[in-house]
Scaffold this motif. Sequence first.
Motif, PDB file in Angstrom:
ATOM      1  N   ARG A 113       0.832  -1.205   0.000  1.00  0.00           N
ATOM      2  CA  ARG A 113       0.000   0.000   0.000  1.00  0.00           C
ATOM      3  C   ARG A 113       0.871   1.261   0.000  1.00  0.00           C
ATOM      4  O   ARG A 113       0.557   2.243  -0.672  1.00  0.00           O
ATOM      5  CB  ARG A 113      -0.934  -0.008   1.207  1.00  0.00           C
ATOM      6  CG  ARG A 113      -2.139  -0.910   1.042  1.00  0.00           C
ATOM      7  CD  ARG A 113      -3.068  -0.853   2.251  1.00  0.00           C
ATOM      8  NE  ARG A 113      -4.307  -1.567   1.998  1.00  0.00           N
ATOM      9  CZ  ARG A 113      -4.466  -2.863   2.159  1.00  0.00           C
ATOM     10  NH1 ARG A 113      -3.436  -3.592   2.581  1.00  0.00           N
ATOM     11  NH2 ARG A 113      -5.622  -3.447   1.902  1.00  0.00           N
ATOM     12  N   ASP A 125      -5.836   5.900  -4.018  1.00  0.00           N
ATOM     13  CA  ASP A 125      -6.534   4.912  -3.189  1.00  0.00           C
ATOM     14  C   ASP A 125      -7.066   3.730  -3.999  1.00  0.00           C
ATOM     15  O   ASP A 125      -6.713   2.577  -3.742  1.00  0.00           O
ATOM     16  CB  ASP A 125      -7.690   5.577  -2.442  1.00  0.00           C
ATOM     17  CG  ASP A 125      -7.206   6.701  -1.535  1.00  0.00           C
ATOM     18  OD1 ASP A 125      -6.132   6.542  -0.946  1.00  0.00           O
ATOM     19  OD2 ASP A 125      -7.900   7.718  -1.434  1.00  0.00           O
ATOM     20  N   GLU A 156      -5.534  -0.258  -4.183  1.00  0.00           N
ATOM     21  CA  GLU A 156      -6.432  -1.226  -3.561  1.00  0.00           C
ATOM     22  C   GLU A 156      -6.954  -2.240  -4.578  1.00  0.00           C
ATOM     23  O   GLU A 156      -7.116  -3.425  -4.270  1.00  0.00           O
ATOM     24  CB  GLU A 156      -7.603  -0.501  -2.901  1.00  0.00           C
ATOM     25  CG  GLU A 156      -7.232   0.326  -1.690  1.00  0.00           C
ATOM     26  CD  GLU A 156      -6.710  -0.527  -0.550  1.00  0.00           C
ATOM     27  OE1 GLU A 156      -7.114  -1.701  -0.450  1.00  0.00           O
ATOM     28  OE2 GLU A 156      -5.875  -0.025   0.229  1.00  0.00           O
ATOM     29  N   ASN A 185      -6.317  -6.268  -4.136  1.00  0.00           N
ATOM     30  CA  ASN A 185      -7.443  -7.191  -4.006  1.00  0.00           C
ATOM     31  C   ASN A 185      -7.609  -8.079  -5.229  1.00  0.00           C
ATOM     32  O   ASN A 185      -8.090  -9.209  -5.106  1.00  0.00           O
ATOM     33  CB  ASN A 185      -8.721  -6.395  -3.731  1.00  0.00           C
ATOM     34  CG  ASN A 185      -8.737  -5.794  -2.342  1.00  0.00           C
ATOM     35  OD1 ASN A 185      -8.951  -6.468  -1.359  1.00  0.00           O
ATOM     36  ND2 ASN A 185      -8.467  -4.488  -2.259  1.00  0.00           N
ATOM     37  N   THR A 242     -14.185 -10.655   0.623  1.00  0.00           N
ATOM     38  CA  THR A 242     -13.603  -9.361   0.989  1.00  0.00           C
ATOM     39  C   THR A 242     -12.882  -8.697  -0.179  1.00  0.00           C
ATOM     40  O   THR A 242     -13.186  -7.554  -0.529  1.00  0.00           O
ATOM     41  CB  THR A 242     -12.655  -9.517   2.191  1.00  0.00           C
ATOM     42  OG1 THR A 242     -13.395 -10.030   3.308  1.00  0.00           O
ATOM     43  CG2 THR A 242     -12.031  -8.187   2.572  1.00  0.00           C
ATOM     44  N   PRO A 243     -11.903  -9.377  -0.828  1.00  0.00           N
ATOM     45  CA  PRO A 243     -11.273  -8.721  -1.981  1.00  0.00           C
ATOM     46  C   PRO A 243     -12.237  -8.508  -3.141  1.00  0.00           C
ATOM     47  O   PRO A 243     -12.144  -7.502  -3.853  1.00  0.00           O
ATOM     48  CB  PRO A 243     -10.138  -9.677  -2.369  1.00  0.00           C
ATOM     49  CG  PRO A 243     -10.512 -10.983  -1.792  1.00  0.00           C
ATOM     50  CD  PRO A 243     -11.269 -10.672  -0.544  1.00  0.00           C
ATOM     51  N   ASP A 298     -15.469  -7.916  -2.949  1.00  0.00           N
ATOM     52  CA  ASP A 298     -16.283  -6.755  -2.616  1.00  0.00           C
ATOM     53  C   ASP A 298     -15.504  -5.470  -2.862  1.00  0.00           C
ATOM     54  O   ASP A 298     -16.027  -4.492  -3.400  1.00  0.00           O
ATOM     55  CB  ASP A 298     -16.712  -6.840  -1.153  1.00  0.00           C
ATOM     56  CG  ASP A 298     -17.730  -5.764  -0.803  1.00  0.00           C
ATOM     57  OD1 ASP A 298     -18.767  -5.677  -1.477  1.00  0.00           O
ATOM     58  OD2 ASP A 298     -17.465  -4.996   0.143  1.00  0.00           O
ATOM     59  N   GLU A 299     -14.222  -5.476  -2.483  1.00  0.00           N
ATOM     60  CA  GLU A 299     -13.381  -4.301  -2.699  1.00  0.00           C
ATOM     61  C   GLU A 299     -13.172  -4.046  -4.190  1.00  0.00           C
ATOM     62  O   GLU A 299     -13.207  -2.907  -4.655  1.00  0.00           O
ATOM     63  CB  GLU A 299     -12.026  -4.506  -2.008  1.00  0.00           C
ATOM     64  CG  GLU A 299     -11.158  -3.261  -1.937  1.00  0.00           C
ATOM     65  CD  GLU A 299     -11.700  -2.216  -0.987  1.00  0.00           C
ATOM     66  OE1 GLU A 299     -11.405  -1.028  -1.197  1.00  0.00           O
ATOM     67  OE2 GLU A 299     -12.436  -2.589  -0.054  1.00  0.00           O
ATOM     68  N   MET A 319     -16.374  -2.590  -5.603  1.00  0.00           N
ATOM     69  CA  MET A 319     -16.494  -1.201  -5.154  1.00  0.00           C
ATOM     70  C   MET A 319     -15.567  -0.308  -5.966  1.00  0.00           C
ATOM     71  O   MET A 319     -15.945   0.787  -6.396  1.00  0.00           O
ATOM     72  CB  MET A 319     -16.148  -1.102  -3.670  1.00  0.00           C
ATOM     73  CG  MET A 319     -17.209  -1.667  -2.733  1.00  0.00           C
ATOM     74  SD  MET A 319     -18.647  -0.573  -2.588  1.00  0.00           S
ATOM     75  CE  MET A 319     -17.910   0.795  -1.703  1.00  0.00           C
ATOM     76  N   ARG A 320     -14.344  -0.777  -6.168  1.00  0.00           N
ATOM     77  CA  ARG A 320     -13.374   0.019  -6.915  1.00  0.00           C
ATOM     78  C   ARG A 320     -13.737   0.099  -8.389  1.00  0.00           C
ATOM     79  O   ARG A 320     -13.486   1.110  -9.044  1.00  0.00           O
ATOM     80  CB  ARG A 320     -11.967  -0.566  -6.740  1.00  0.00           C
ATOM     81  CG  ARG A 320     -11.462  -0.552  -5.306  1.00  0.00           C
ATOM     82  CD  ARG A 320     -11.497   0.835  -4.701  1.00  0.00           C
ATOM     83  NE  ARG A 320     -11.007   0.846  -3.325  1.00  0.00           N
ATOM     84  CZ  ARG A 320     -10.945   1.933  -2.565  1.00  0.00           C
ATOM     85  NH1 ARG A 320     -11.358   3.094  -3.031  1.00  0.00           N
ATOM     86  NH2 ARG A 320     -10.484   1.862  -1.330  1.00  0.00           N
TER      87      ARG A 320
END
Length: 592
Positions: A88, A143, A147, A151, A298-299, A301-302, A305-306
């Motif tokens: 990151r 960001d 990310e 992910n 989790t990844p 979903d990320e 979203m991204r």
Amino acid sequence: MSTGHLPVADPVTVRRAAVRLVRADTRAFTAVLALNALAAVSGLAGPWLLGRIIDEVRAGEGVAAVDRLSLVLVVCASTQLVLARWARYVGHRFGERTLARVRQEFVERTLALPASVVERAGTGDLTARGTADVATVGTTLRDAGPELLINSVQFLFLLAAVFVLDPLLGAVGVFGLLPIWFVLRWYLRRARDGYLAEGAATSDVAEILAATASGARTVEALRLEKRRVRASRDALDTARRTRLYTLYLRSVFFPVVEVAYILPVAGVLLVGEVLHAQDMLSLGSVVAAALYLRQMATPLDEILMRIEQLQSSGASFARVEGLAAAPRASAETSPAPADDRIDVTAARYSYGRGIEVLHGVDLTVRPGERLAVVGPSGAGKTTMSRLLAGVDAPTSGSVTVGGVPVVGLDPEQLRRQVVLVTQEHHVFLGTVRDNLRIAEPGADDKELWAALTAVGADGWVRELPEGLDTALGDDGCRTDGSQAQQLALARVVLADPHTLILDEATALLDPTTARHTERALAAVLEGRTVIAIAHRLHTAHDADRVAVMENGLLTELGTHEELVAADGAYAALWGSWHGDRPPVSGQGGKSV
């Protein structure tokens, strides 16, 4: 409102631009991918080790085996945390450097735009691109980009791990993800156009608000309040509809995704139960596969979203990158003017598809001449000044300087050849010195003070707390309209153009200061061509020649004395302004 927006880059151009930005910092991008891959590999150990613990316990192993595997699990989790943090950090630094390149390119492209292109597009579109769109791109680079990489790598490794445990379980997991694939395709087909429409509507709102605010006095004087309010409401209503449409897309996309997360885990548990009952798969493997798929949420979903954010930022990037396709003059195709002579030949002009405001104007301005252009309001004086300065191109006919079309000069050449100064001026954030050096970056303090003295601004600048180093703007020393105008005129002195066009350039100054400033400028620009759109007729009296415009036509041309003696339109203007007492040559005019 503007008559048309600036260009928007197509998807292919946007992809090429993104690849170009990545190649500009390949080492950092490669490091981000490598660190993300290592972090993902470390993260795979957790579910597999937990499955091993279950199998070891079922096989009768003691606490020692559980402790040993648990210790390895802690080490892998810690390694993943360190690598993910490092990834990151590197990714965010990559994003900030890339954003700096985007901003630099945007500024360079904006400064290279011909004035006519900016005028037609309107300041609202350019402002929205330089603020909201660049900020959106910046957020993505800082960001969303890192990310998404992190992910995406994690998702691919987790999915591969399920296939390694058992291909059938992997196939069940992929099958459970199909609803996400279908809704994602539905969303992506509509999202880009939706977000582009939202960005364009935002530009329209910014444009109409800026135009209404800057012309507030005119709106009040002409009683146009209701019309402007109606136009503002129409623009806001369009913006609201575009935002509701993108909200509708998200409201369909995300609920389907949330439900679809359950399907792969449920499918693996059902199929895994059957395989375990037939001794084809251990319980630990089933648990590990279910945990991998649960972790995958989790990844994934990320990522989704991204991806949603990328649709918005992709539209913003298309608008930012679209400046590269805007029309611009090229230095390679723009020959240098032979001299400073300006020729207007049969020039006609109309705004958009509206009524023609210039009807075949012919005019020659000799190098070093001081020409005053006068006439009643609406005669076409300001339009003429815009054609002479290259802000607009004539609808037909030509406007040339040294035999070269003014509108065809490249921006840097145009700024050195012809400068238009109006009553609309801007004080930039920074010191007085910064504001002046915009015109001539290499100017020393002696030259800066000479320019301020030339326009009568040296007095109030010397009274500032830190002189040339005094910060201006909201957080520093605030300037009034006349001081901003003097700073703009001082920049003109530093720019040292061959031809200067003044359109109400001293309108915000009081008559005494305006007279002093005009005389000082005349002395500094001795030998330069000065074209003044004269609203105060003492400017016309001092000029070498006076051009009278009426209803888009050049009706009279000559010296002040000749036109007064001719007893035509200019004589009537002079008489009404001077109290019906036209002075004879050499009397009265110089003291007006």
